[in-house]
Design a protein around this motif. Structure first.
Motif, PDB file in Angstrom:
ATOM      1  N   LEU A  38     -31.532  84.021 -25.240  1.00  0.00           N
ATOM      2  CA  LEU A  38     -31.045  83.389 -24.016  1.00  0.00           C
ATOM      3  C   LEU A  38     -31.263  84.327 -22.829  1.00  0.00           C
ATOM      4  O   LEU A  38     -30.851  85.488 -22.856  1.00  0.00           O
ATOM      5  CB  LEU A  38     -29.557  83.063 -24.148  1.00  0.00           C
ATOM      6  CG  LEU A  38     -28.937  82.267 -22.995  1.00  0.00           C
ATOM      7  CD1 LEU A  38     -29.347  80.803 -23.071  1.00  0.00           C
ATOM      8  CD2 LEU A  38     -27.412  82.384 -23.012  1.00  0.00           C
ATOM      9  N   SER A  39     -31.906  83.818 -21.782  1.00  0.00           N
ATOM     10  CA  SER A  39     -32.204  84.647 -20.613  1.00  0.00           C
ATOM     11  C   SER A  39     -31.061  84.600 -19.606  1.00  0.00           C
ATOM     12  O   SER A  39     -30.190  83.719 -19.662  1.00  0.00           O
ATOM     13  CB  SER A  39     -33.493  84.159 -19.939  1.00  0.00           C
ATOM     14  OG  SER A  39     -33.283  82.877 -19.358  1.00  0.00           O
ATOM     15  N   MET A  40     -31.076  85.522 -18.666  1.00  0.00           N
ATOM     16  CA  MET A  40     -30.082  85.514 -17.594  1.00  0.00           C
ATOM     17  C   MET A  40     -30.195  84.230 -16.781  1.00  0.00           C
ATOM     18  O   MET A  40     -29.185  83.667 -16.339  1.00  0.00           O
ATOM     19  CB  MET A  40     -30.273  86.734 -16.697  1.00  0.00           C
ATOM     20  CG  MET A  40     -30.021  88.061 -17.392  1.00  0.00           C
ATOM     21  SD  MET A  40     -28.281  88.304 -17.843  1.00  0.00           S
ATOM     22  CE  MET A  40     -27.660  89.054 -16.352  1.00  0.00           C
ATOM     23  N   GLU A  41     -31.424  83.761 -16.575  1.00  0.00           N
ATOM     24  CA  GLU A  41     -31.629  82.523 -15.815  1.00  0.00           C
ATOM     25  C   GLU A  41     -31.030  81.323 -16.547  1.00  0.00           C
ATOM     26  O   GLU A  41     -30.392  80.455 -15.930  1.00  0.00           O
ATOM     27  CB  GLU A  41     -33.129  82.303 -15.569  1.00  0.00           C
ATOM     28  CG  GLU A  41     -33.772  83.315 -14.641  1.00  0.00           C
ATOM     29  CD  GLU A  41     -34.027  84.671 -15.304  1.00  0.00           C
ATOM     30  OE1 GLU A  41     -34.219  85.657 -14.564  1.00  0.00           O
ATOM     31  OE2 GLU A  41     -34.016  84.742 -16.561  1.00  0.00           O
ATOM     32  N   GLU A  42     -31.217  81.278 -17.859  1.00  0.00           N
ATOM     33  CA  GLU A  42     -30.643  80.172 -18.646  1.00  0.00           C
ATOM     34  C   GLU A  42     -29.123  80.269 -18.687  1.00  0.00           C
ATOM     35  O   GLU A  42     -28.429  79.240 -18.652  1.00  0.00           O
ATOM     36  CB  GLU A  42     -31.242  80.180 -20.055  1.00  0.00           C
ATOM     37  CG  GLU A  42     -32.695  79.727 -20.084  1.00  0.00           C
ATOM     38  CD  GLU A  42     -33.402  80.071 -21.381  1.00  0.00           C
ATOM     39  OE1 GLU A  42     -34.350  79.336 -21.739  1.00  0.00           O
ATOM     40  OE2 GLU A  42     -33.040  81.082 -22.031  1.00  0.00           O
ATOM     41  N   ALA A  43     -28.606  81.485 -18.747  1.00  0.00           N
ATOM     42  CA  ALA A  43     -27.154  81.671 -18.713  1.00  0.00           C
ATOM     43  C   ALA A  43     -26.585  81.172 -17.386  1.00  0.00           C
ATOM     44  O   ALA A  43     -25.542  80.504 -17.347  1.00  0.00           O
ATOM     45  CB  ALA A  43     -26.804  83.132 -18.933  1.00  0.00           C
ATOM     46  N   THR A  44     -27.267  81.497 -16.300  1.00  0.00           N
ATOM     47  CA  THR A  44     -26.831  81.042 -14.975  1.00  0.00           C
ATOM     48  C   THR A  44     -26.901  79.523 -14.877  1.00  0.00           C
ATOM     49  O   THR A  44     -26.015  78.881 -14.294  1.00  0.00           O
ATOM     50  CB  THR A  44     -27.695  81.694 -13.880  1.00  0.00           C
ATOM     51  OG1 THR A  44     -27.561  83.108 -13.967  1.00  0.00           O
ATOM     52  CG2 THR A  44     -27.261  81.226 -12.494  1.00  0.00           C
ATOM     53  N   GLU A  45     -27.940  78.937 -15.445  1.00  0.00           N
ATOM     54  CA  GLU A  45     -28.059  77.474 -15.453  1.00  0.00           C
ATOM     55  C   GLU A  45     -26.909  76.832 -16.216  1.00  0.00           C
ATOM     56  O   GLU A  45     -26.347  75.813 -15.792  1.00  0.00           O
ATOM     57  CB  GLU A  45     -29.406  77.069 -16.058  1.00  0.00           C
ATOM     58  CG  GLU A  45     -29.623  75.565 -16.192  1.00  0.00           C
ATOM     59  CD  GLU A  45     -29.618  74.835 -14.856  1.00  0.00           C
ATOM     60  OE1 GLU A  45     -29.296  73.627 -14.863  1.00  0.00           O
ATOM     61  OE2 GLU A  45     -29.925  75.454 -13.815  1.00  0.00           O
ATOM     62  N   PHE A  46     -26.543  77.425 -17.339  1.00  0.00           N
ATOM     63  CA  PHE A  46     -25.392  76.909 -18.076  1.00  0.00           C
ATOM     64  C   PHE A  46     -24.130  76.968 -17.223  1.00  0.00           C
ATOM     65  O   PHE A  46     -23.347  76.009 -17.186  1.00  0.00           O
ATOM     66  CB  PHE A  46     -25.161  77.686 -19.376  1.00  0.00           C
ATOM     67  CG  PHE A  46     -23.792  77.469 -19.949  1.00  0.00           C
ATOM     68  CD1 PHE A  46     -23.457  76.248 -20.530  1.00  0.00           C
ATOM     69  CD2 PHE A  46     -22.811  78.449 -19.857  1.00  0.00           C
ATOM     70  CE1 PHE A  46     -22.184  76.012 -21.024  1.00  0.00           C
ATOM     71  CE2 PHE A  46     -21.535  78.232 -20.355  1.00  0.00           C
ATOM     72  CZ  PHE A  46     -21.224  77.006 -20.926  1.00  0.00           C
ATOM     73  N   LEU A  47     -23.906  78.090 -16.546  1.00  0.00           N
ATOM     74  CA  LEU A  47     -22.708  78.234 -15.725  1.00  0.00           C
ATOM     75  C   LEU A  47     -22.655  77.169 -14.633  1.00  0.00           C
ATOM     76  O   LEU A  47     -21.582  76.616 -14.336  1.00  0.00           O
ATOM     77  CB  LEU A  47     -22.669  79.629 -15.104  1.00  0.00           C
ATOM     78  CG  LEU A  47     -22.429  80.782 -16.089  1.00  0.00           C
ATOM     79  CD1 LEU A  47     -22.737  82.126 -15.427  1.00  0.00           C
ATOM     80  CD2 LEU A  47     -21.001  80.771 -16.627  1.00  0.00           C
ATOM     81  N   THR A  48     -23.797  76.844 -14.060  1.00  0.00           N
ATOM     82  CA  THR A  48     -23.852  75.794 -13.034  1.00  0.00           C
ATOM     83  C   THR A  48     -23.472  74.444 -13.626  1.00  0.00           C
ATOM     84  O   THR A  48     -22.668  73.696 -13.052  1.00  0.00           O
ATOM     85  CB  THR A  48     -25.269  75.722 -12.430  1.00  0.00           C
ATOM     86  OG1 THR A  48     -25.577  76.973 -11.819  1.00  0.00           O
ATOM     87  CG2 THR A  48     -25.359  74.612 -11.385  1.00  0.00           C
TER      88      THR A  48
END
Length: 373
Positions: free
Chosen positions: A357-367
């Motif tokens: 899991l990338s930081m970008e995907e983690a951020t997308e999940f948070l959104t």
């Protein structure tokens, strides 16, 4: 013939996966923050994994354990290097429950005892003794309820010492991060004290790393946060990235005896190819370190959500506890925001994504999560 109705199912048919994403038969893409019960470790359809399995099955998928299989030793060598347990012995089987059955069997052979201590809310599997060691009376059939197991409070060392001092305990089996039990963590003080007590009373310490191990916690094994070494370690789930596979890491203090353990399918050529591919990718892509980094970011951000009562976990094994049941939140995440997550009980959402899991995907999940809340 109908399928036996075992699980309530979401009306979604997943047909494709890539990395941390999956697609259904209608072409809808989903962000996978559950990894099929923490099974997908290196990501769906990783090219190296696909190549290794494809090449192996085209050459030889299976032959029995009555002949040499050098792939098994290759798995053991690589696992020993990455895990820090290169002085241990390794036994390959098919599943997590089977790994725990064999671990408990080894312990009983070792000291001749029959009693097992586990944590309250423990989950160790659904087979004979493993299910008795699972703290859920609804899934323990009468034939499995044989009085072998005592359930004790997590981190209450005095309660465990009282039982161990009776001198009849075969094994202590611990999840250092409980999965089904709600992403609850043992303390270092508890595990260090338990290690000393097991040595004192000649009791075997087994760490069940089936869900919390294999890099998921941000260390190779979750118990490595506590500064102890375990006599026996059980693994499954992420070891094969979806290929059914399990294993037992066994201390040098155990001497193998022909006939005590055995398996038909365990450690077959195709399974070993899957396991080698997983270890290759974990090392090359620094997935243990990635789990630690991305997991820390996720937990830090999730703690800012006032709707969440508590955030628990380590690495990419995260639990979010709410005051209210989370059924509607999870359904909205899945059907409105297209995110797969897991649950524990009625009030905890579990995150168990692939370790890539990338930081970008983690951020997308948070959104997407914020959109639901």
């Amino acid at each position: 013939m109908k399928l036996y109705d075992v699980y309530p199912l979401f009306d979604i048919n997943i047909v494709k996966g890539k990395g941390c994403h999956v697609w259904d038969d209608k072409g809808q893409e989903y962000l996978d923050l559950y990894g099929g019960h923490a099974v997908i470790s290196i990501g769906h359809a990783h090219p190296h994994y696909v190549e290794m399995i494809s090449n192996q099955v085209a050459q030889l998928g299976f032959y029995s354990n009555s002949v040499i299989n050098t792939l098994q030793q290759e798995v053991a060598d690589r696992l020993g290097e990455l895990s820090g347990y290169d002085d241990y012995q390794f036994f390959l089987i098919n599943s997590g429950a089977e790994a725990n059955e064999n671990a408990l069997k080894l312990a009983s052979f070792y000291n001749g005892r029959t009693r097992v201590l586990v944590q309250e809310k423990a989950f160790h599997g659904r087979t004979s003794l493993a299910v008795e060691a699972t703290h859920n009376p609804k899934i323990i059939a009468p034939i499995n309820a044989n009085g072998h197991v005592t359930y004790l409070p997590m981190n209450d060392l005095s309660a465990w010492e009282t039982e161990l001092a009776k001198g009849d305990v075969c094994a202590v089996m611990i999840e250092c991060i409980q999965g089904v039990g709600g992403i609850r963590l043992v303390t270092s003080e508890f595990m260090q004290g338990l290690r000393e007590l097991c040595d004192k009373y000649d009791t075997v310490l087994i760490c069940d790393e089936i869900q919390c191990g294999y890099g998921r916690s941000g260390k190779f094994f979750a118990h490595q946060y506590t500064g102890i070494r375990s006599d026996v370690i059980t693994v499954a789930k992420g070891i094969g990235n979806g290929f059914p596979l399990g294993g037992v890491l066994i201390s040098p203090k155990f001497t193998p005896v022909y006939g005590q353990l055995g398996t038909t399918f365990g450690g077959n050529h195709l399974a070993c190819a899957a396991a080698i591919a997983v270890l290759d990718v974990m090392k090359q892509d620094n997935l243990v370190e990635n789990a630690a980094k991305v997991g820390a970011y996720l937990m830090e951000e999730l703690k800012k959500f006032p709707q969440i009562k508590e955030v628990r976990g380590q690495g990419l094994m995260i639990g979010m506890e709410f005051d209210e049941p989370i059924k509607d939140i999870r359904r909205k995440l899945l059907f409105e925001q297209k995110v797969f997550t897991g649950v524990s009980g009625t009030n905890v959402i579990r995150l168990l994504p692939p370790l890539c899991l990338s930081m970008e995907e983690a951020t997308e999940f948070l959104t997407r999560f914020k959109n639901v809340l």
